[in-house]
Design a protein around this motif. Sequence first.
Motif, PDB file in Angstrom:
ATOM      1  N   LYS A  23      -5.042  -4.214  -2.355  1.00  0.00           N
ATOM      2  CA  LYS A  23      -5.514  -5.393  -1.624  1.00  0.00           C
ATOM      3  C   LYS A  23      -4.455  -6.483  -1.525  1.00  0.00           C
ATOM      4  CE  LYS A  23     -10.098  -4.741  -3.393  1.00  0.00           C
ATOM      5  NZ  LYS A  23     -10.995  -5.291  -4.394  1.00  0.00           N
ATOM      6  N   VAL A  31      -6.112  -3.912   4.904  1.00  0.00           N
ATOM      7  CA  VAL A  31      -7.079  -4.400   3.919  1.00  0.00           C
ATOM      8  C   VAL A  31      -8.442  -4.579   4.584  1.00  0.00           C
ATOM      9  CG1 VAL A  31      -7.643  -6.287   2.338  1.00  0.00           C
ATOM     10  CG2 VAL A  31      -5.297  -5.469   2.501  1.00  0.00           C
ATOM     11  N   ALA A  48      -7.839  -9.771  -5.511  1.00  0.00           N
ATOM     12  CA  ALA A  48      -6.851  -8.750  -5.869  1.00  0.00           C
ATOM     13  C   ALA A  48      -6.024  -9.202  -7.069  1.00  0.00           C
ATOM     14  CB  ALA A  48      -5.943  -8.460  -4.673  1.00  0.00           C
TER      15      ALA A  48
END
Length: 120
Positions: A23, A31, A48
Amino acid sequence: MNTALWVMQGSLAAIFLSTGLIKLLQPADKVRQLVPAAFPMPFVRLLAGLEIVGSIGIIFPWLTGILPILTPLTALCMSIVLVGAMIVHSRQQEWSKLPFVGVLLVVSLVVVYSRYATLF
């Protein structure tokens, strides 16, 4: 039991580290294929980063003996993230992702309980 807990902690750390890096390092359009569009990209990048920090917190405090209480606390925080993931996947009707997230949640809660009980 200690070996089983280390395997659980290592597995959780590897999964959180890999998902966090994906991510964080992938371009935004890639993403977006993984994360619902309802979440702004800065929030996804923050999540993330927290997953990466969480992967470190599940292993190193217990390994080094420096503030070992941080290991069950980190696992508890990651459990909260996993509950959120289950809610999001349910709302998006991504039923195939729920069993894996559910297993991660159970493993994380086992780490919380077992490591906390070991401290006291």
